[in-house]
Structure formats: structure tokens, C-alpha cells
Motif scaffolding. Structure first.
Motif, PDB file in Angstrom:
ATOM      1  N   THR A   1       0.834  -1.199   0.000  1.00 33.43           N
ATOM      2  CA  THR A   1       0.000   0.000   0.000  1.00 33.43           C
ATOM      3  C   THR A   1       0.866   1.245   0.000  1.00 33.43           C
ATOM      4  O   THR A   1       0.618   2.195  -0.747  1.00 33.43           O
ATOM      5  CB  THR A   1      -0.905  -0.009   1.239  1.00 33.43           C
ATOM      6  OG1 THR A   1      -1.635  -1.220   1.240  1.00 33.43           O
ATOM      7  CG2 THR A   1      -1.869   1.140   1.228  1.00 33.43           C
ATOM      8  N   LEU A   2       1.905   1.210   0.817  1.00 31.24           N
ATOM      9  CA  LEU A   2       2.803   2.360   0.892  1.00 31.24           C
ATOM     10  C   LEU A   2       3.443   2.621  -0.464  1.00 31.24           C
ATOM     11  O   LEU A   2       3.471   3.751  -0.948  1.00 31.24           O
ATOM     12  CB  LEU A   2       3.887   2.101   1.953  1.00 31.24           C
ATOM     13  CG  LEU A   2       4.849   3.252   2.200  1.00 31.24           C
ATOM     14  CD1 LEU A   2       4.098   4.458   2.724  1.00 31.24           C
ATOM     15  CD2 LEU A   2       5.932   2.836   3.173  1.00 31.24           C
ATOM     16  N   LEU A   3       3.895   1.538  -1.121  1.00 30.07           N
ATOM     17  CA  LEU A   3       4.519   1.658  -2.433  1.00 30.07           C
ATOM     18  C   LEU A   3       3.530   2.248  -3.430  1.00 30.07           C
ATOM     19  O   LEU A   3       3.856   3.182  -4.172  1.00 30.07           O
ATOM     20  CB  LEU A   3       4.983   0.268  -2.900  1.00 30.07           C
ATOM     21  CG  LEU A   3       5.535   0.216  -4.331  1.00 30.07           C
ATOM     22  CD1 LEU A   3       6.911   0.854  -4.383  1.00 30.07           C
ATOM     23  CD2 LEU A   3       5.583  -1.211  -4.852  1.00 30.07           C
ATOM     24  N   SER A   4       2.293   1.727  -3.428  1.00 28.35           N
ATOM     25  CA  SER A   4       1.329   2.196  -4.418  1.00 28.35           C
ATOM     26  C   SER A   4       0.974   3.658  -4.180  1.00 28.35           C
ATOM     27  O   SER A   4       0.822   4.421  -5.129  1.00 28.35           O
ATOM     28  CB  SER A   4       0.074   1.326  -4.394  1.00 28.35           C
ATOM     29  OG  SER A   4      -0.594   1.464  -3.176  1.00 28.35           O
ATOM     30  N   PHE A   5       0.859   4.036  -2.901  1.00 33.69           N
ATOM     31  CA  PHE A   5       0.529   5.436  -2.639  1.00 33.69           C
ATOM     32  C   PHE A   5       1.701   6.361  -2.995  1.00 33.69           C
ATOM     33  O   PHE A   5       1.480   7.476  -3.478  1.00 33.69           O
ATOM     34  CB  PHE A   5       0.099   5.634  -1.174  1.00 33.69           C
ATOM     35  CG  PHE A   5      -1.362   5.373  -0.964  1.00 33.69           C
ATOM     36  CD1 PHE A   5      -1.853   4.066  -0.924  1.00 33.69           C
ATOM     37  CD2 PHE A   5      -2.270   6.407  -0.829  1.00 33.69           C
ATOM     38  CE1 PHE A   5      -3.198   3.813  -0.749  1.00 33.69           C
ATOM     39  CE2 PHE A   5      -3.628   6.164  -0.658  1.00 33.69           C
ATOM     40  CZ  PHE A   5      -4.078   4.869  -0.614  1.00 33.69           C
ATOM     41  N   SER A   6       2.940   5.895  -2.808  1.00 30.40           N
ATOM     42  CA  SER A   6       4.078   6.733  -3.215  1.00 30.40           C
ATOM     43  C   SER A   6       4.099   6.868  -4.721  1.00 30.40           C
ATOM     44  O   SER A   6       4.362   7.952  -5.253  1.00 30.40           O
ATOM     45  CB  SER A   6       5.408   6.139  -2.749  1.00 30.40           C
ATOM     46  OG  SER A   6       5.257   5.358  -1.634  1.00 30.40           O
ATOM     47  N   MET A   7       3.831   5.775  -5.434  1.00 35.24           N
ATOM     48  CA  MET A   7       3.809   5.844  -6.894  1.00 35.24           C
ATOM     49  C   MET A   7       2.707   6.786  -7.358  1.00 35.24           C
ATOM     50  O   MET A   7       2.886   7.562  -8.301  1.00 35.24           O
ATOM     51  CB  MET A   7       3.604   4.453  -7.495  1.00 35.24           C
ATOM     52  CG  MET A   7       4.887   3.624  -7.512  1.00 35.24           C
ATOM     53  SD  MET A   7       4.585   1.866  -7.776  1.00 35.24           S
ATOM     54  CE  MET A   7       3.939   1.842  -9.411  1.00 35.24           C
ATOM     55  N   PHE A   8       1.566   6.731  -6.639  1.00 30.97           N
ATOM     56  CA  PHE A   8       0.468   7.609  -7.005  1.00 30.97           C
ATOM     57  C   PHE A   8       0.867   9.069  -6.786  1.00 30.97           C
ATOM     58  O   PHE A   8       0.525   9.939  -7.600  1.00 30.97           O
ATOM     59  CB  PHE A   8      -0.774   7.259  -6.188  1.00 30.97           C
ATOM     60  CG  PHE A   8      -1.961   8.109  -6.507  1.00 30.97           C
ATOM     61  CD1 PHE A   8      -2.558   8.033  -7.760  1.00 30.97           C
ATOM     62  CD2 PHE A   8      -2.489   8.983  -5.575  1.00 30.97           C
ATOM     63  CE1 PHE A   8      -3.647   8.823  -8.079  1.00 30.97           C
ATOM     64  CE2 PHE A   8      -3.575   9.774  -5.886  1.00 30.97           C
ATOM     65  CZ  PHE A   8      -4.161   9.699  -7.138  1.00 30.97           C
TER      66      PHE A   8
END
Lengths: 290, 547
Positions: free
Chosen positions: A27-34
Motif C-alpha cells: 500500500t505504501l509503495l502504491s501510494f508513493s507511486m500515485f
């Protein structure tokens, strides 16, 4: 736990977001990518090293280099600048389309699920009819009929996605229609519409969030697909779908960078949205707070 | 036959390791029935799951020994366990409908078990399955074998579960809350049948239940569990009659039974003077020939067939009956969530049945008629903190906001004994008893004149039920409310109500003062309801006084 309970509500919500992000690295990775994608969408045009529309016949079809990171296309335009600038348009189309289908689908689905009867029967048949078409072909038809503009891509994408939201909300509302808390809300002086909107519908949000994030990916693909076949955004506007479509012709002759880089941007964005689903669900689900 | 020594079971969770069972030891002799009694979270079910090695993911046996006829249950391979399950040790689960496969005929489900354990071949499986159904006294077994679970009643489904469990002639039967959710007369029928079958076949059995009364009636020996430990074991009569342990005595006290007052359910140190019974005023609610019919395939189905009764101001009336008797339909009509088919409901002379349920929401009387729902978990919105749940009706019906709303919410919480700091928690962060208090606070915050209580304690442990019942009795005295207490449990109704109405098949078959109906029931159905309630041996007063 007690510290969280005693904290003001606003801080509690923020602490919960932080907790969800910390709890799950994906989740953290996806939110950073977002966050990166969002940054590109907002500041992309200001940061782009070249004008995305400026042609330069002298430096056409150059492979990636230090001055042109993603190379240049057949008209000498910088692929990196174009891919960067395109982020805003693609994101705008998908977010607007998903927002529209979320709102329309929620209203229709909630009404069908709560009142049932002929409302449900009528709405469900209309939605079934939409779903009976091959969705992309339907979107093509709508854009072809309404005209080749960005708004029409948004409408077409929204319409083909409405049934998914409506069905999901209908099912979620239906199982809670007779729940104790819905009856209690009515005893507490809430009419049908208020009970539905403020007491039952919010409980459908967690699964909706998963749908939203998957849909954002689809919507981008759909918009790019429409542009790819020549419907929708028109050249020379920078848009990932058109860039892939135009670049595809050059892959055979060895100029792979024209199509690959915008394709990668598309893929990473869709991937990010799909990853975000579970995280978004956890954020809107109070039961994940402990 | 079965011997457990210092068994400990742990679960890995997000907040680290949780010990569910910590050092449980007991022995079970051949032909003996052991009752494992405890409240939710005591580890009673986990103990039996550990024996069968069917613990949920994350659970494992941490220490101790479990031996069944020489087989080490802790170290047996999964293959050996598969042979033991069903053939040697069988288990009956809580919800019979969930335990049966909804899309297979019940006969076929019994055949599966028989074939799985090599007790039948495909040629004679059918005959053996019908035999198994006959063994649990199902009439016309051959026809019933062709039925799907949804076509059968809850009691019938539980009999089929028993038939499946006994099909392979196991030597030990574990029953995990086998009668939860069944009507009281069905519970008695199922338990009597099971006891008879266990005796006939010389089996041993373990009955896991929260109901001390039930356990003491059907078991030879009892083991009382609390927080993963056994606090007391002994013959059923002596555990119930002369409990040695403090916790056991509290459980015994909290079990509603004949001839006790509402205060004696509480632990001795919390007993205060009983609340005064409010003086009865004039009629508050007059129900006249109330009817509700639903359209059905073959003409209208009459759920409530013209009931007439009067509730006086300050009275507490019990509405009693088994599932499907129309008591919930009646209470939904009284609280004006459901439109009536015919008849009238006079609230202080005004016919509120004439107002459609849709419009009653804005009626000034909406405040005065409130309800506490059966399942506290289901009746609280999972997205609303306790504070919002209590505040919503106040905001909508009393027009309160800001500081006055906050003060009123906190006042209501205090009234029901809910600590203020719990108000910001969501329902899933509260215990069952706390959720029940939030539900009650929400209803009483509006100062209603008339409160319908729909089995408000059905989902609670007995000790919490005792507290909630006392709270309700106190609130009634303090706020001068009138209650309609809807329940299937006559022992609970007896404690809280002055007047009792018994319903069956949509009609009132008997009504009168509570003592009269309970002690001298006129109708045979009332009598059968009273007889079906498990009658635990009354605790000897001499021994209780001595401890």
C-alpha cells in the motif's frame, strides 16, 4: 488504543491513514507511486524540458540519449516531454469518468437495492442491456455518435462503467436494508432517503474503493484505446494512447522508443491504481481501526 | 477414554500471541457426558477444536497432552486424524443450517460421510442413510432424505446434523452449543433425543455450552471454564447446587430460574435494594384487533391474526412466543416501522395505526415510542462511533446540537453506565455488553414513554444479561417508562414483567399477571413452554449462606 479513542476525530482519521500505510508495504509503495504520478500531472507541463508540440525535423527519430531521455519521434518531438505532459490529460479523463460513474452508479444502485420492486427491476434491466454490449465497442459507438472530444470520451467511459458500480452498491445496500441499524435510524427520525444516504450507503464504501481503483486503470486504458483507434483525443495532443498508436508503426523499423515509453507510463499508472485498491478500502473501513 | 493434561492453545494475531487455553486438564470416562461451561472467550470451543485438530489458521497447541484411547491427538499425523474425525470422535456445530451443505440433499450428505469412512458401499449407502435418519426419529425418513436443508425446520436440520455425526457410530460426540438459535421446545426435543441416543450406544459426550442450566440437566459432570482455565469440576448437581469457586457461584446466580428476584442475579456484593415497581396509571396503549397479512402464493398469509391487548402506563409487559409466532411482526407494527393491515393502536387515545409508517417519522409521537433491538452488533452502524449512534436520534427528533447535544449524549451514557471515554469507539471496538448499553442509551436518550425491548439480552453472556436486566429495571423506575419486553425466554420475562402475553401462530393464547401465567398456566402450550425450559437444581440456600 485508548489514546486513539481519546484523540480528536480528525487526528484519529489521519492516524488511521498513517497506520494503514505503515501496516502494508505494498500500500505504501502504491501510494508513493500515485504521489509521483500526481506530481507529474500537476507540474508536468512546467517541468517538461521541451515543448511537447514543437517539431524539429533535424532531430527526428533519435534514440534515447542524455539530451532526449526517451528519444524523439518522427517529427522530432521529445518523447519524454510528451509522455510527461500527457499524464495530466490521461489522469483527468480517467478520474472524471470514474467519478461520474461512481456517482451515477451509486445513486441508481442504492435506489434499486433499497426500494426493490419495480424500481429495481427497471434499473437492473437497463444496466443489463448496457452490459450486454461489448463495452469497448459501445464506447466507440458513443464517441463516434457524439463527436470526437475529450468530454465525450469521459461520458462514454463513465456510461460503460456505471453498471459495475450500480450492481455492487445494489447488492451491498440490499443486504443492509433490513439491518438493525437501518431500522434504528428510521426510529431516530430519518426518512428513507436520509437512512439510505447517511446510514446504509457509507457501509458500501470499502468494496466500492476496490472497484474505483481497478476502474481508474480501466478508464485510462479505455481512453488510450479510443485514442489508439483514432477516436477521442486528436493528434498532435500529447496522450499516451495516441503516442503508442503512432509509435507502433516504427517498432518494425527499429525505433522502439516511440511506443515503449508511453506504453510503460500507461502500464505503471494502471498498475499503481490496481495496487491502491486494498489500501483505499482499508482507509475507508472503520473496522480496520483497532 | 479421553485424557487431557495441561493443554495450552495459542493464536498468532496482529497484536502478538494470544493464549486462548492455558493448562486445561480433564478425563472423560466411557459412557460419561461432560459439560464444559463458560462465557464467550473462555476457551471452551477452542479446547474442543484443539482435540479435533481443526483450529483456525494461526492457532496451535502450545503445550500439554491429549490422548484418546491410546492415540496421541497432539502428534497424530493428519492422515490418522482424518480417520479419527467422524469415525471415532464426531462433532456437532452451533448453527445446523451452516453445518449442512445447502445445495445437496440431506440423504446424500449422510451417504458421503458413510462412504468416506468405509462404513457403506455405493450399493447400500442409501439404505444406511435412511436408517441413520430413522435413528434420530425422523418420520418418513425415505422422503426426508430427498429434502434440501432449506426445506426443513431448524430443529429438523439439527436432527440431521446429529444423524450425520452418529452415522459412523463414533465413540465420542462433541456438541458445541448444539441448540443455540433453536426454540425452547425444539431445544428440549433435540437434547432429549441426543441424550437417549448417547445412552443407547454407550457413547461418551462433551457438551459445550454457555447455559449452565442446560448443562446441569443433561450432563453427569461439569467443568466450568474462565479465561482459558478450568475453575471448577465436579458432578453436575453439586457444581450447580453448591458451587465452590467464586466465578462459578456468579454464573449460577446469574442464571435466570424459577423463584429468584432480579437483584439476586447479580454477584452478592453488587446487590442493592430492588427498584420500586412504578404505580400503574391508565391505559397507555390499547391494541384492538391488530392484523398483519402478507401476500402469499395461495392467498394472503396472516402473520398476526387480530390481537387485542392493553398496556397500562408504567407497566412492563412480556410478549412471549417461539419463532414465527408473530411477536416480532406485532412489535414492528407497534413501533410504527410496519404498516398494519387492519385494526387500531391507540396511544393515549390517538390511533397511531392510521398514520402510515413513512409519515410517522415526522410525527411528534415518534420520540415517545422507541425500541431496543435484538442484536446489539447488528443494530449499531459499523461506521458510526457510539457517540454518533446515540446523537443521531437526538439531533433529528429533539433538535439538539452543539454543546447541548454533547451534554445530553453523555448524560444518556452515564444513565446506562457506559464510560464516557468509550463514546468515541466504533462498535467493533466495544464488547457485547457495551454495545447493548449503547443501544439502550440511544433509545432512552429521547425520554420515550413507551419502549419496546426486542430480546435485548439474547446475544449476551448470562453475567452481562444479569447486569443489563437490572439496568433496565432501574431505568424503568427512574424514568417512569412503560416496557414491552419481547422474548422467548420465560425465565427472563418472569424477572422483568408484571404482565405476560403468550402468542402462538399469530394469536394470543393466554395473557394475565406474570405470576399467574407462570405458576398456573391455563393453556397447554404455555405449560409446554414452561416445561421445556431447562430446570437446573435449585442451589441449596444453606450452602450458599455458609460460603
Amino acid at each position: 488504543m485508548s489514546a486513539l479513542a481519546e484523540a480528536p476525530r480528525a487526528r484519529g482519521a489521519w492516524a488511521h491513514v498513517v497506520y494503514v500505510l505503515r501496516d502494508n508495504p505494498v500500500t505504501l509503495l502504491s501510494f508513493s507511486m500515485f504521489a509521483v504520478i500526481l506530481f507529474a500531472a500537476i507540474f508536468g507541463p512546467a517541468l517538461a524540458p521541451y515543448d511537447p508540440l514543437a517539431t524539429d525535423a533535424a532531430s527526428a527519430l533519435q534514440p534515447p540519449s542524455a539530451s532526449h531521455w526517451f528519444g524523439t519521434d518522427n517529427l522530432g518531438r521529445d518523447v519524454f516531454s510528451r509522455a510527461l505532459v500527457a499524464t495530466r490529460l490521461d489522469l483527468l479523463i480517467s478520474v472524471a469518468a470514474v467519478l461520474l460513474s461512481f456517482v451515477i452508479g451509486s445513486v441508481l444502485g442504492a435506489a434499486a437495492g433499497y426500494w426493490g420492486g419495480w424500481v429495481d427491476a427497471g434499473l437492473s434491466r437497463v444496466l443489463d442491456t448496457i452490459m450486454a454490449f461489448p463495452l469497448f465497442v459501445l464506447a466507440m459507438g458513443i464517441v463516434a455518435a457524439l463527436g470526437n472530444t475529450v468530454e465525450n470520451i469521459v461520458y462514454a467511459t463513465a456510461i460503460i462503467n456505471v453498471p459495475f458500480y450500480a450492481r455492487l452498491v445494489r447488492a451491498e445496500v440490499n443486504i443492509r436494508r433490513e439491518a438493525g441499524f437501518a431500522l434504528a435510524a428510521r426510529l431516530g427520525g430519518n426518512g428513507h432517503v436520509r437512512t439510505l444516504a447517511f446510514h446504509i450507503f457509507p457501509n458500501a464504501l470499502p468494496p466500492m474503493m476496490v472497484q474505483v481503483s481497478l476502474n481508474l486503470g480501466w478508464a485510462i486504458l479505455n481512453a488510450a484505446g479510443l485514442s489508439f483507434i483514432g477516436l477521442g483525443v486528436r493528434p498532435p495532443t500529447a496522450e499516451w494512447g495516441i503516442m503508442v498508436a503512432e509509435g507502433a508503426n516504427f517498432i518494425v523499423s527499429g525505433e522502439w522508443w516511440l511506443a515503449i515509453f508511453p506504453g510503460l507510463c500507461l502500464m505503471i499508472t494502471v498498475f499503481t491504481f490496481n495496487l491502491m485498491g486494498d489500501g483505499l478500502r482499508d482507509i475507508v473501513d472503520p473496522r480496520r481501526r483497532t | 477414554m479421553l485424557s487431557i493434561k495441561d493443554l495450552a492453545v495459542s493464536f498468532r494475531t496482529r497484536r502478538g500471541e494470544v493464549d486462548a487455553v492455558r493448562g486445561v486438564s480433564f478425563e472423560l470416562a466411557k459412557g460419561e457426558t461432560l459439560g464444559v461451561v463458560g462465557e464467550s472467550g473462555s476457551g471452551k470451543s477452542v479446547t474442543s477444536y484443539a482435540l479435533m485438530r481443526i483450529l483456525d489458521a494461526g492457532g496451535w497447541i502450545k503445550a500439554g497432552e491429549a490422548t484418546y484411547s491410546g492415540v496421541d491427538l497432539r502428534r497424530a499425523s493428519e492422515r490418522e486424524m482424518r480417520d479419527i474425525r467422524g469415525r471415532e470422535i464426531s462433532m456437532i456445530f452451533q448453527n445446523p443450517r451452516a453445518a449442512l451443505n445447502p445445495i445437496r440433499k440431506v440423504g446424500a450428505q449422510i451417504e458421503d460421510v458413510l462412504r468416506r469412512h468405509g462404513k457403506a458401499t455405493s450399493a447400500n449407502a442409501r439404505a444406511k442413510a435412511i436408517e441413520a435418519l430413522e435413528a434420530v426419529r425422523i418420520n418418513d425418513a425415505a422422503a426426508r432424505a430427498e429434502a434440501y436443508p432449506f426445506e426443513l425446520s431448524g430443529g429438523m436440520c439439527q436432527r440431521i446434523v446429529v444423524a450425520i455425526a452418529l452415522a459412523c457410530d463414533p465413540r465420542l460426540l462433541i456438541m458445541d452449543e448444539p441448540t443455540t438459535g433453536l426454540d425452547i421446545t425444539t431445544q428440549k426435543a433435540v437434547m432429549d433425543l441426543t441424550r437417549e441416543l448417547i445412552r443407547e450406544r454407550g457413547m461418551s459426550a462433551i457438551l459445550i455450552t454457555h447455559d449452565l442450566g442446560l448443562a446441569s440437566e443433561y450432563c453427569d459432570r461439569l467443568a466450568v471454564m474462565k479465561d482459558g482455565k478450568i475453575v471448577e469440576t465436579g458432578p453436575a448437581a453439586s457444581v450447580f447446587g453448591a458451587p465452590q469457586d467464586v466465578y462459578t457461584r456468579r454464573l449460577v446466580d446469574a442464571t435466570p430460574r424459577r423463584g429468584v428476584s432480579i437483584r439476586s442475579l447479580l454477584p452478592a456484593e453488587a446487590r442493592t435494594a430492588p427498584p420500586p415497581r412504578p404505580a400503574l396509571g391508565g391505559p397507555l396503549l390499547e391494541v384492538l384487533r391488530l392484523e398483519k397479512a402478507y401476500p402469499g402464493k395461495s392467498g394472503p398469509v396472516r402473520a398476526v391474526k387480530g390481537v387485542t391487548f392493553t398496556i397500562r402506563e408504567g407497566q412492563s409487559v412480556g410478549l412471549v412466543g417461539e419463532s414465527g409466532c408473530g411477536k416480532s411482526t406485532t412489535s414492528s407494527m407497534l413501533v410504527r416501522l410496519l404498516d398494519v393491515t387492519s385494526g387500531s393502536i391507540l396511544f393515549r387515545g390517538e390511533d397511531i395505526a392510521a398514520i402510515p409508517a413513512k409519515d410517522f417519522i415526522r410525527h411528534p409521537l415518534r420520540r415517545d415510542i422507541q425500541m431496543v433491538f435484538q442484536d446489539a452488533t447488528d443494530s449499531l452502524n459499523p461506521r458510526h462511533a457510539a457517540r454518533d449512534s446515540i446523537a443521531d436520534p437526538l439531533r433529528r427528533l429533539a433538535g439538539l446540537s452543539g454543546a447541548r447535544l454533547k451534554a445530553k449524549v453523555e448524560e444518556a451514557a452515564e444513565l446506562v453506565g457506559l464510560p464516557i471515554h468509550l463514546l468515541d469507539r466504533f462498535p467493533h471496538q466495544l464488547s457485547g455488553g457495551q454495545k447493548a448499553r449503547v443501544g439502550i442509551a440511544r433509545a432512552v436518550a429521547l425520554d420515550p414513554k413507551f419502549l419496546i425491548l426486542d430480546e435485548p439480552t439474547a446475544a449476551l453472556d448470562v453475567s452481562i444479561q444479569a447486569v443489563v436486566l437490572n439496568l433496565l429495571a432501574d431505568l424503568r423506575a427512574k424514568l417512569g417508562m412503560t416496557y414491552l419486553f419481547v422474548s422467548h425466554d420465560l425465565n427472563v420475562v418472569r424477572l422483568l414483567c408484571d404482565h405476560v402475553i403468550v402468542m402462538k401462530g399469530g394469536e394470543i393464547i393466554e395473557q394475565g399477571p406474570a405470576e399467574e401465567v407462570m405458576d398456573r398456566p391455563a393453556h397447554p402450550y404455555t405449560k409446554s413452554l414452561l416445561d421445556a425450559a431447562p430446570q437446573p437444581p435449585a442451589p441449596a440456600p444453606r450452602l450458599r449462606a455458609a460460603v
